[in-house]
Design an enzyme around this catalytic site. Sequence first.
Site, short mmCIF file in Angstrom:
data_model
loop_
_atom_site.label_atom_id
_atom_site.label_comp_id
_atom_site.label_asym_id
_atom_site.label_seq_id
_atom_site.Cartn_x
_atom_site.Cartn_y
_atom_site.Cartn_z
N ASP A 1 -4.80 -7.00 -6.94
CA ASP A 1 -4.78 -7.93 -5.80
C ASP A 1 -5.51 -9.22 -6.17
O ASP A 1 -5.08 -10.33 -5.82
CB ASP A 1 -5.47 -7.31 -4.57
CG ASP A 1 -4.71 -6.13 -4.00
OD1 ASP A 1 -3.52 -5.99 -4.29
OD2 ASP A 1 -5.34 -5.33 -3.29
N GLY B 1 -3.45 -2.38 -7.66
CA GLY B 1 -4.29 -3.05 -6.65
C GLY B 1 -5.75 -2.62 -6.68
O GLY B 1 -6.65 -3.46 -6.78
N HIS C 1 0.85 -1.19 0.00
CA HIS C 1 0.00 0.00 0.00
C HIS C 1 0.89 1.24 0.00
O HIS C 1 2.07 1.17 0.35
CB HIS C 1 -0.93 -0.02 1.22
CG HIS C 1 -2.04 -1.02 1.10
ND1 HIS C 1 -2.67 -1.59 2.17
CD2 HIS C 1 -2.62 -1.55 -0.01
CE1 HIS C 1 -3.62 -2.42 1.73
NE2 HIS C 1 -3.59 -2.42 0.42
N ASP D 1 -10.94 -6.59 -1.70
CA ASP D 1 -9.94 -7.32 -2.50
C ASP D 1 -8.75 -7.72 -1.63
O ASP D 1 -8.17 -8.81 -1.78
CB ASP D 1 -9.44 -6.47 -3.67
CG ASP D 1 -10.54 -6.08 -4.63
OD1 ASP D 1 -11.72 -6.36 -4.34
OD2 ASP D 1 -10.23 -5.47 -5.67
N ASP E 1 -1.31 -1.68 4.77
CA ASP E 1 -1.33 -0.56 5.71
C ASP E 1 -2.58 -0.66 6.59
O ASP E 1 -3.68 -0.40 6.13
CB ASP E 1 -1.33 0.76 4.92
CG ASP E 1 -1.41 1.97 5.82
OD1 ASP E 1 -1.36 1.82 7.06
OD2 ASP E 1 -1.53 3.09 5.28
N ARG F 1 -7.13 -13.92 2.34
CA ARG F 1 -7.89 -15.15 2.57
C ARG F 1 -7.39 -16.28 1.69
O ARG F 1 -7.12 -17.39 2.16
CB ARG F 1 -9.39 -14.90 2.33
CG ARG F 1 -10.22 -16.12 2.57
CD ARG F 1 -11.70 -15.92 2.27
NE ARG F 1 -12.37 -17.20 2.38
CZ ARG F 1 -12.38 -18.13 1.44
NH1 ARG F 1 -11.77 -17.91 0.29
NH2 ARG F 1 -12.96 -19.29 1.64
N HIS G 1 -10.42 -0.63 -1.91
CA HIS G 1 -10.43 -2.03 -2.36
C HIS G 1 -10.18 -2.99 -1.20
O HIS G 1 -9.63 -4.07 -1.39
CB HIS G 1 -9.39 -2.23 -3.47
CG HIS G 1 -7.97 -1.89 -3.09
ND1 HIS G 1 -7.61 -0.71 -2.49
CD2 HIS G 1 -6.82 -2.59 -3.23
CE1 HIS G 1 -6.30 -0.70 -2.28
NE2 HIS G 1 -5.80 -1.83 -2.70
P1 PGA Z 1 -0.38 -0.82 -6.35
O1 PGA Z 1 -1.47 -1.66 -5.59
O2 PGA Z 1 0.89 -1.55 -6.32
O3 PGA Z 1 -0.90 -0.68 -7.76
O4 PGA Z 1 -0.29 0.51 -5.65
C1 PGA Z 1 -1.25 -2.05 -4.25
C2 PGA Z 1 -2.53 -2.14 -3.53
O5 PGA Z 1 -3.07 -1.09 -3.16
O6 PGA Z 1 -3.05 -3.24 -3.32
#
Ligand code: PGA
Length: 128
Positions: free
Chosen positions: A67, A62, A15, A97, A87, A103, A94
Site C-alpha cells: 500500500d 499490502g 482486501h 498503511d 473492507d 490520505r 496494516h
Molecule cells: P494484497 O494486499 O493484494 O497483497 O492482498 C492488499 C491489502 O491488504 O492492502
Amino acid sequence: MRGSQVKRQIALIAHDNKKPALLDWVKKHRARLADQSLCATGTTGALIARETGLRVRRFKSGPLGGDLQIGGRISEGKIDLLVFFWDPLSPHPHDPDVRALLRVATVYDILIATGPATADAVLAGMKP
Ligand code: PGA
C-alpha cells in the site's frame, strides 16, 4: 493501446473479503483495462493476472508495504486512478498503511474508487 487513446495508470487493491468483487469488476471491464497501465499490491495483482491474463505490475503484498509503495507512486504523480476495494468490516494489521494510502490519494486529488458502483462510474467518466 489503439489510436490516440490516453493510457491511464490504474492501481488495483482489494482486501481479502473484497477480492472476489474486484476480480468481477476487472473481468467486467477487461477490454477497457487491457488498454491501460495496471499495477497492484502483490496478492491482488497475482489473482488478477492469473484469472484475467492482464499484465499487472505487482508491488509487495499490502501488509508488507505494498500500500505504501503505491502511495509513493501517487506522490510521484504516477497513478491516475486508485481502485481500492477496502473492507470496512474487518480489522487489518496494516490499517495505518491503508489510512496513509487513502490520505495521500486525497492529498494529490487523484480518482479513488472504493467499490464497484464508484469504480463503474469513474471508468465511465474517463475519456477513452
Ligand atoms: P494484497 O494486499 O493484494 O497483497 O492482498 C492488499 C491489502 O491488504 O492492502
